[in-house]
Design a protein around this motif. Structure first.
Motif, PDB file in Angstrom:
ATOM      1  N   ILE A 438       0.847  -1.203   0.000  1.00  0.00           N
ATOM      2  CA  ILE A 438       0.000   0.000   0.000  1.00  0.00           C
ATOM      3  C   ILE A 438       0.884   1.254   0.000  1.00  0.00           C
ATOM      4  O   ILE A 438       1.904   1.306   0.687  1.00  0.00           O
ATOM      5  CB  ILE A 438      -0.943  -0.023   1.233  1.00  0.00           C
ATOM      6  N   ASP A 439       0.476   2.236  -0.781  1.00  0.00           N
ATOM      7  CA  ASP A 439       1.189   3.517  -0.822  1.00  0.00           C
ATOM      8  C   ASP A 439       0.646   4.364   0.343  1.00  0.00           C
ATOM      9  O   ASP A 439      -0.377   5.025   0.237  1.00  0.00           O
ATOM     10  CB  ASP A 439       0.910   4.171  -2.183  1.00  0.00           C
ATOM     11  N   TRP A 440       1.352   4.308   1.478  1.00  0.00           N
ATOM     12  CA  TRP A 440       0.826   4.939   2.695  1.00  0.00           C
ATOM     13  C   TRP A 440       0.809   6.458   2.617  1.00  0.00           C
ATOM     14  O   TRP A 440      -0.006   7.119   3.261  1.00  0.00           O
ATOM     15  CB  TRP A 440       1.595   4.450   3.928  1.00  0.00           C
ATOM     16  N   GLU A 441       1.674   7.001   1.817  1.00  0.00           N
ATOM     17  CA  GLU A 441       1.664   8.463   1.665  1.00  0.00           C
ATOM     18  C   GLU A 441       0.344   8.884   1.005  1.00  0.00           C
ATOM     19  O   GLU A 441      -0.359   9.778   1.472  1.00  0.00           O
ATOM     20  CB  GLU A 441       2.861   8.904   0.822  1.00  0.00           C
ATOM     21  N   ARG A 442       0.009   8.178  -0.069  1.00  0.00           N
ATOM     22  CA  ARG A 442      -1.239   8.463  -0.781  1.00  0.00           C
ATOM     23  C   ARG A 442      -2.443   8.245   0.137  1.00  0.00           C
ATOM     24  O   ARG A 442      -3.357   9.062   0.193  1.00  0.00           O
ATOM     25  CB  ARG A 442      -1.299   7.533  -2.008  1.00  0.00           C
ATOM     26  N   VAL A 443      -2.391   7.140   0.878  1.00  0.00           N
ATOM     27  CA  VAL A 443      -3.504   6.796   1.761  1.00  0.00           C
ATOM     28  C   VAL A 443      -3.680   7.873   2.833  1.00  0.00           C
ATOM     29  O   VAL A 443      -4.791   8.339   3.104  1.00  0.00           O
ATOM     30  CB  VAL A 443      -3.256   5.410   2.416  1.00  0.00           C
ATOM     31  N   SER A 444      -2.563   8.275   3.437  1.00  0.00           N
ATOM     32  CA  SER A 444      -2.638   9.251   4.515  1.00  0.00           C
ATOM     33  C   SER A 444      -3.314  10.542   4.042  1.00  0.00           C
ATOM     34  O   SER A 444      -4.126  11.141   4.753  1.00  0.00           O
ATOM     35  CB  SER A 444      -1.232   9.533   5.045  1.00  0.00           C
ATOM     36  N   LYS A 445      -2.997  10.933   2.815  1.00  0.00           N
ATOM     37  CA  LYS A 445      -3.586  12.170   2.277  1.00  0.00           C
ATOM     38  C   LYS A 445      -5.089  12.028   2.053  1.00  0.00           C
ATOM     39  O   LYS A 445      -5.803  13.020   1.996  1.00  0.00           O
ATOM     40  CB  LYS A 445      -2.909  12.524   0.945  1.00  0.00           C
ATOM     41  N   MET A 446      -5.540  10.791   1.904  1.00  0.00           N
ATOM     42  CA  MET A 446      -6.959  10.578   1.600  1.00  0.00           C
ATOM     43  C   MET A 446      -7.823  10.409   2.861  1.00  0.00           C
ATOM     44  O   MET A 446      -9.038  10.414   2.787  1.00  0.00           O
ATOM     45  CB  MET A 446      -7.114   9.323   0.738  1.00  0.00           C
ATOM     46  N   MET A 447      -7.147  10.232   4.031  1.00  0.00           N
ATOM     47  CA  MET A 447      -7.920   9.926   5.247  1.00  0.00           C
ATOM     48  C   MET A 447      -8.244  11.179   6.053  1.00  0.00           C
ATOM     49  O   MET A 447      -7.665  12.237   5.844  1.00  0.00           O
ATOM     50  CB  MET A 447      -7.140   8.930   6.122  1.00  0.00           C
ATOM     51  N   ARG A 448      -9.171  11.013   7.011  1.00  0.00           N
ATOM     52  CA  ARG A 448      -9.478  12.110   7.920  1.00  0.00           C
ATOM     53  C   ARG A 448      -8.580  11.939   9.155  1.00  0.00           C
ATOM     54  O   ARG A 448      -8.579  10.883   9.770  1.00  0.00           O
ATOM     55  CB  ARG A 448     -10.954  12.039   8.325  1.00  0.00           C
ATOM     56  N   HIS A 449      -7.874  12.984   9.528  1.00  0.00           N
ATOM     57  CA  HIS A 449      -6.915  12.864  10.635  1.00  0.00           C
ATOM     58  C   HIS A 449      -7.525  13.386  11.931  1.00  0.00           C
ATOM     59  O   HIS A 449      -8.396  14.257  11.879  1.00  0.00           O
ATOM     60  CB  HIS A 449      -5.629  13.610  10.282  1.00  0.00           C
ATOM     61  N   PRO A 450      -7.095  12.915  13.112  1.00  0.00           N
ATOM     62  CA  PRO A 450      -6.090  11.878  13.291  1.00  0.00           C
ATOM     63  C   PRO A 450      -6.588  10.531  12.777  1.00  0.00           C
ATOM     64  O   PRO A 450      -7.723  10.136  13.068  1.00  0.00           O
ATOM     65  CB  PRO A 450      -5.877  11.850  14.809  1.00  0.00           C
ATOM     66  N   ALA A 451      -5.745   9.859  12.043  1.00  0.00           N
ATOM     67  CA  ALA A 451      -6.163   8.620  11.387  1.00  0.00           C
ATOM     68  C   ALA A 451      -5.375   7.434  11.935  1.00  0.00           C
ATOM     69  O   ALA A 451      -4.217   7.571  12.323  1.00  0.00           O
ATOM     70  CB  ALA A 451      -5.923   8.755   9.887  1.00  0.00           C
ATOM     71  N   TRP A 452      -6.030   6.290  11.945  1.00  0.00           N
ATOM     72  CA  TRP A 452      -5.424   5.077  12.511  1.00  0.00           C
ATOM     73  C   TRP A 452      -5.326   3.949  11.481  1.00  0.00           C
ATOM     74  O   TRP A 452      -6.199   3.800  10.633  1.00  0.00           O
ATOM     75  CB  TRP A 452      -6.279   4.557  13.665  1.00  0.00           C
ATOM     76  N   VAL A 453      -4.281   3.161  11.632  1.00  0.00           N
ATOM     77  CA  VAL A 453      -4.192   1.904  10.888  1.00  0.00           C
ATOM     78  C   VAL A 453      -4.119   0.798  11.943  1.00  0.00           C
ATOM     79  O   VAL A 453      -3.256   0.835  12.826  1.00  0.00           O
ATOM     80  CB  VAL A 453      -2.924   1.870  10.001  1.00  0.00           C
ATOM     81  N   PHE A 454      -5.052  -0.137  11.870  1.00  0.00           N
ATOM     82  CA  PHE A 454      -5.051  -1.285  12.775  1.00  0.00           C
ATOM     83  C   PHE A 454      -4.662  -2.501  11.940  1.00  0.00           C
ATOM     84  O   PHE A 454      -5.412  -2.926  11.062  1.00  0.00           O
ATOM     85  CB  PHE A 454      -6.435  -1.489  13.398  1.00  0.00           C
ATOM     86  N   ASP A 455      -3.503  -3.025  12.198  1.00  0.00           N
ATOM     87  CA  ASP A 455      -3.006  -4.126  11.380  1.00  0.00           C
ATOM     88  C   ASP A 455      -3.091  -5.423  12.185  1.00  0.00           C
ATOM     89  O   ASP A 455      -2.229  -5.711  13.018  1.00  0.00           O
ATOM     90  CB  ASP A 455      -1.555  -3.815  10.968  1.00  0.00           C
ATOM     91  N   ALA A 456      -4.134  -6.194  11.926  1.00  0.00           N
ATOM     92  CA  ALA A 456      -4.336  -7.437  12.686  1.00  0.00           C
ATOM     93  C   ALA A 456      -3.596  -8.607  12.055  1.00  0.00           C
ATOM     94  O   ALA A 456      -3.736  -9.746  12.506  1.00  0.00           O
ATOM     95  CB  ALA A 456      -5.829  -7.741  12.775  1.00  0.00           C
TER      96      ALA A 456
END
Ligand code: UDX
Ligand code: UDX
Length: 488
Positions: A438-456
């Motif tokens: 995943i391109d996390w830079e791109r993803v971060s720009k698309m999310m509402r902050h503060p934003a979380w990633v939960f990696d199970a």
């Protein structure tokens, strides 16, 4: 050899019957393999001209079906005809947990197995070897045997003078790697009490499996070995998941703990990946079955021991939903959460008992709005699993139309980036390969902050995620990270 197998019939064209028979047909060009199923749609799908649309997705399966279908592998609903012609009949139908009556919630419902035994009893001709492929409670072969034997004395099939052997030959394949598991099995287990019948089945496997890998036991050991294998595997997952919670509480890292214990030869490194809890059609069902059998045979302590494995799994799944809520300031009501992965594991389109079902349910109950992505699971399947109104793509009818539950706040997204747009959190539940790129830079720009990633699933590289201002939680990771600071 007394019995030479030329015609095999398999009842049940599911995740087990379909791939297993495809491999037998591929490896044994001199045997004709007929797969039959009462479900007409499923058979039509197996006969689909488009090999991408077979009802079961397994890497390598489509190529085998392409090679063999129409040659010595056939799919049909012609129950009577195919049973009549068969020297060997595999029973590969589903055995769900009973929902009512004696043993409800634990014991396997054997009604389909019984139906199959009666069909074989009615239509078989000459000598037929019946092979239990479905995972069954110990002593099921006895039930099948008595149904078959009753046909020998009844007038129903008297003129054909049938005779039978019953063997247990459990399947150990894992979904997602079924073709490799079938072509290179660790072992093939055959339980039976008559040498000629066992030898006939051995001869089928000898086409591609070496002699030392073919284990022969009595029927009951074979049936119990299958339940025990699944119980041991599931127990390892509950064990490591229980430790993941402890890691989070103490500052340890479950990946490091797994590596450390897995390098002990006696423990071994496989099946020590902490995740969102085990799913799949077998583990829970088989353990509950073991619990039922233990209680039935007056061994409640044994039953309680195994029950704990299932209870821990369920607790662990709810634990994950709760910590998502907790980290999103104690409420997810009206917040958008992206769910990456709905299948119970990668490389399959199967969602049976998937952890995603319980976790999504919990989050929907809390009022979250979910955007779900999975590369292989289809939208209608997710609708079915989440119990909301959905459109059946086959006939365009609404199913569950009268479902009044308000848990319909989810949408299906065909790409990851569509799913994450505007979301407050991402929850990774299946270890699909594409989620590690995943391109996390791109993803971060698309999310509402503060934003979380939960990696199970421990599929992300923490530094790749947090450097773009995202908060990260990973399963079993007790390391205290600075919370995300938007720098982009
Ligand atoms: C698995 C395993 O085979 C078994 O060990 C386990 O006990 C249950 O799940 P699977 O192949 O994954 O079975 O099940 P499924 O995909 O549901 O396939 C079973 C098939 O049997 C279905 O297509 C169903 O239509 C068919 N069936 C069922 C029949 O053809 N006849 C019946 O009487 C009942
Ligand atoms: C299982 C058995 O492995 C197989 O031998 C049997 O025939 C059928 O049941 P399957 O359910 O297809 O196979 O998949 P498996 O790979 O065993 O995974 C089961 C569940 O455990 C999945 O949800 C998977 O994600 C989970 N798992 C597996 C973990 O969480 N951690 C692990 O280390 C391994």
């Amino acid at each position: 050899m007394k019995y030479k197998i030329k015609n095999i019939c398999c009842i049940g064209a599911g995740y087990v019957g379909g791939p297993t028979m495809a491999v037998i047909a591929d490896k044994c060009p001199n045997i004709n393999v007929e797969v039959i199923d009462i479900n007409k749609e499923r058979i039509d799908d197996w006969n689909n001209k488009d090999f991408e649309k077979l009802p079961v997705y397994e890497p390598g399966l489509a190529e085998i079906v392409k090679r063999c279908r129409g040659r010595n592998l056939h799919f049909s609903n012609l129950l009577e005809e195919k049973i009549k012609n068969a020297d060997m009949v595999f029973i590969s139908v589903n055995t769900p947990t009973k929902t009512k009556g004696v043993g409800a919630g634990k014991a396997s419902d054997l009604k389909w197995v019984e139906v199959c035994a009666r069909q074989v009893a009615q239509f078989a001709r000459g000598h037929t070897i019946v092979v239990e492929k479905s995972t069954l409670p110990v002593r099921t072969a006895e039930v099948i045997k008595s149904i078959l034997e009753s046909s020998q004395s009844s007038t129903l099939n008297f003129s054909n003078n049938p005779s039978f052997d019953v063997l247990s030959n459990p399947e150990f394949l894992s979904e997602g790697t079924a073709i490799n598991d079938l072509t290179n099995p660790d072992r093939v287990l055959i339980g039976g009490d008559r040498k000629d019948a066992i030898e006939a089945l051995c001869e089928v496997y000898r086409n591609w499996v070496s002699e030392e890998k073919i284990l022969k036991t009595n029927v009951w050991s074979s049936e119990l070995a299958k339940l025990t294998a699944n119980a041991f595997l599931a127990q390892r997952i509950s064990s490591i998941n229980s430790i993941s919670a402890l890691c989070e509480a103490t500052g340890a890292d479950v990946r490091e703990v797994s590596r450390a214990i897995g390098s002990d030869n006696r423990i071994g490194s496989k099946f020590l990946d902490s995740g969102p809890g085990f799913g799949g059609s077998c583990f829970k069902k088989d353990i509950l079955n073991l619990v039922y059998l233990s209680e039935y045979f007056g061994l409640p302590e044994v039953g309680d021991f195994w029950k704990g494995v299932v209870e821990l799994n369920s607790w662990h799944q709810h634990r994950i939903s709760k910590l998502v809520v907790k980290n999103l300031f104690g409420t997810v009501s009206g917040k958008k959460i992206s769910i990456l992965g709905f299948a119970f594991k990668a490389n399959t389109n199967d969602t049976r008992e998937s952890a995603a079902i319980n976790i999504c349910h919990d989050l929907l109950e809390e009022g979250a709005i979910l955007s779900i992505h999975d590369p292989k699971v289809e939208k209608w399947q997710i609708s079915k699993d989440l119990g909301s109104k959905y459109l059946n793509p086959i006939n365009n009818d609404y199913i569950n139309e009268n479902n009044n539950s308000n848990i319909s706040e989810w949408s299906f997204c065909s790409t990851i980036y569509q799913a994450v747009k505007g979301s407050d959190a991402i929850l990774i539940l299946t270890e699909w390969d594409e989620y590690s790129f995943i391109d996390w830079e791109r993803v971060s720009k698309m999310m509402r902050h503060p934003a979380w990633v939960f990696d199970a699933r421990s599929i992300t590289k923490p530094e790749q995620v947090i450097k773009f201002g995202l908060n990260l939680w990973r399963i079993g990771d007790g390391y205290e990270r600075p919370t995300g600071d938007i720098k982009i």
